[in-house]
Design a protein around this motif. Sequence first.
Motif, PDB file in Angstrom:
ATOM      1  N   ASN A 120      43.202  56.306  33.088  1.00  0.00           N
ATOM      2  CA  ASN A 120      43.396  55.182  33.491  1.00  0.00           C
ATOM      3  C   ASN A 120      42.572  54.273  32.721  1.00  0.00           C
ATOM      4  O   ASN A 120      41.351  54.009  32.721  1.00  0.00           O
TER       5      ASN A 120
ATOM      6  N   ASP B  13      43.331  50.839  33.223  1.00  0.00           N
ATOM      7  CA  ASP B  13      43.618  49.680  34.346  1.00  0.00           C
ATOM      8  C   ASP B  13      42.246  49.445  35.021  1.00  0.00           C
ATOM      9  O   ASP B  13      42.170  49.435  36.248  1.00  0.00           O
TER      10      ASP B  13
ATOM     11  N   ASN C 224      42.175  46.931  38.471  1.00  0.00           N
ATOM     12  CA  ASN C 224      42.535  47.427  39.613  1.00  0.00           C
ATOM     13  C   ASN C 224      41.843  48.873  40.251  1.00  0.00           C
ATOM     14  O   ASN C 224      42.264  49.421  41.364  1.00  0.00           O
TER      15      ASN C 224
ATOM     16  N   GLN D 289      43.666  58.032  43.666  1.00  0.00           N
ATOM     17  CA  GLN D 289      44.260  57.442  42.964  1.00  0.00           C
ATOM     18  C   GLN D 289      45.002  58.088  41.663  1.00  0.00           C
ATOM     19  O   GLN D 289      46.095  57.993  41.296  1.00  0.00           O
TER      20      GLN D 289
ATOM     21  N   ILE E  50      51.590  54.945  36.251  1.00  0.00           N
ATOM     22  CA  ILE E  50      51.109  53.714  37.080  1.00  0.00           C
ATOM     23  C   ILE E  50      49.801  53.927  37.950  1.00  0.00           C
ATOM     24  O   ILE E  50      49.991  54.800  38.779  1.00  0.00           O
ATOM     25  N   THR E  51      48.834  53.377  37.913  1.00  0.00           N
ATOM     26  CA  THR E  51      47.504  53.645  38.688  1.00  0.00           C
ATOM     27  C   THR E  51      47.206  52.890  39.621  1.00  0.00           C
ATOM     28  O   THR E  51      46.093  52.692  40.271  1.00  0.00           O
ATOM     29  N   HIS E  52      48.069  51.773  40.001  1.00  0.00           N
ATOM     30  CA  HIS E  52      47.805  50.608  40.892  1.00  0.00           C
ATOM     31  C   HIS E  52      48.010  51.463  42.057  1.00  0.00           C
ATOM     32  O   HIS E  52      49.218  51.745  42.619  1.00  0.00           O
TER      33      HIS E  52
ATOM     34  N   ASP F  79      48.614  49.070  34.957  1.00  0.00           N
ATOM     35  CA  ASP F  79      48.927  48.117  35.905  1.00  0.00           C
ATOM     36  C   ASP F  79      50.375  48.170  36.503  1.00  0.00           C
ATOM     37  O   ASP F  79      51.286  48.373  35.726  1.00  0.00           O
ATOM     38  N   ALA F  80      50.712  47.999  37.769  1.00  0.00           N
ATOM     39  CA  ALA F  80      52.094  48.005  38.138  1.00  0.00           C
ATOM     40  C   ALA F  80      52.758  47.043  38.002  1.00  0.00           C
ATOM     41  O   ALA F  80      54.046  46.678  38.003  1.00  0.00           O
TER      42      ALA F  80
ATOM     43  N   PHE G 236      53.973  43.981  44.150  1.00  0.00           N
ATOM     44  CA  PHE G 236      53.038  45.001  43.755  1.00  0.00           C
ATOM     45  C   PHE G 236      52.880  46.172  44.782  1.00  0.00           C
ATOM     46  O   PHE G 236      52.392  47.273  44.428  1.00  0.00           O
TER      47      PHE G 236
END
Length: 450
Positions: free
Chosen positions: A122, A124, A127, A159, A181-183, A298-299, A342
């Motif tokens: 990750n 990002d 977030n 997450q 995607i890790t959002h 990010d998403a 989001f």
Amino acid sequence: MDMFMNGIEWFIGLGSTVFLPVIIFVIGLFFGLKPSKAFISGITVGIGNIGLGLVLDLLSSGLGSAIQQMGEKYGTSLNVLDIGVGVGGPLAYSTSLGILMIPISLILNFILVILGLTKTLNVDIWNFWFPIFLGMLVQTVTGNFWFGLIGAIVAVMLQWFLADAAQKEVSEFFGYPGIAITHMMALSGVLFAKPLNWVFDRIPGFNKIDADAESLTKKFGVFGDTVVIGLLIGIVVGILAGYDAAGIGTLGMTTAAVMKVMPKMVAMFMEGLLPIAEAAKEFTDKKLNGRVVNIGMDAALTVGHPTVMSTSLLLVPISLLLAVILPGNQVLPFGDLAFFTFAICLMIPFFKGNIVRSLVGCSLYLVMTFYMSTWLAPIVTDVFKLANFDVGTSGMVTMLLSGLWPAGLFVLLAEKIGVIGIIGFGAIVLAGMVYNNKIKKNKIVTTEAA
């Protein structure tokens, strides 16, 4: 230690426009990219990030005043203000817990990737705020900083677990190989969408409706085009807000522009990320015996999809209607109306891009967020007080899109069982990681060999 924390705080304070290209450059070098290519990748991602920010700001500013007027017009009896998840990052990184979680998350993530317990690396960082927010909820409920830290650590593990679980469907649908995607706000909807789509498949008549963006264009011609849909949605919102003809036309053109420009900004973002994803694959083939490692992002990469954009825009008037008619709801939606993309973007792949399913499913999801946000409002208000964060009002506040099942689960565990409940849930998440990435993987390999 203070100098280290101050350094991290300074780095984050540079903003994602600056620190994201730096992180991408460093990761590119780590995976063996030539410095020149890693540098270009970082700069390109930074440009894409700026472009996405400009388009989202255009959407937010264009809808902002219209949304406010709609809220004043239709939601005056609601007493909990939705200040929006846009303040989530500033809230999280204004606390010691938030700053401390950045190095802890990065180090723990790297260890779990090396151990093969997660496939998601990750990057990002911005977030991280949502898992940190979950930790702050635990800290507020228990009154203990260290319990909050444990909660935040469990949250980042959750997450990565969810990112791994959703990666295949999400990357195939959006066409992003090597990307996860890790959002977490977006990931939370996956556990709602997947079983709900199973139900939709078994509803006679409803299961025959084919309404993705391509089929809508074929059936309705110009009126099925996503740009025209954006134009019409903007016009309807402008009318509901009581705008004059010029205001209605401007808002319509703004939403149409967002529908057209957003995919182009996402494409630039991906242009910078793909060399990193390819280098990561080559690195893992050589160094980690071919183990899969996906770059966690990010998403924002997904919000340019036509179904995502159309659904999120249609949810604006629907959410205001729901706020008024839902018995027991106390939340006035405002700040998060521009952030629906989001919250629902990762639900769309599990509805197969079907706009009708997406709209119905995401509306039901919003019902849950209204009730969850109403229940959590006193605790969320206390979270802001804990962080000495000025929300500009003395009444209760919430972030509508923080009212998701992870927030409810962490508060429930902390209230009823205490830190033991949080640790126990962390053990379950870790067991899930072991099963998905060790046991299940071995079963597949054995079956294929047979």
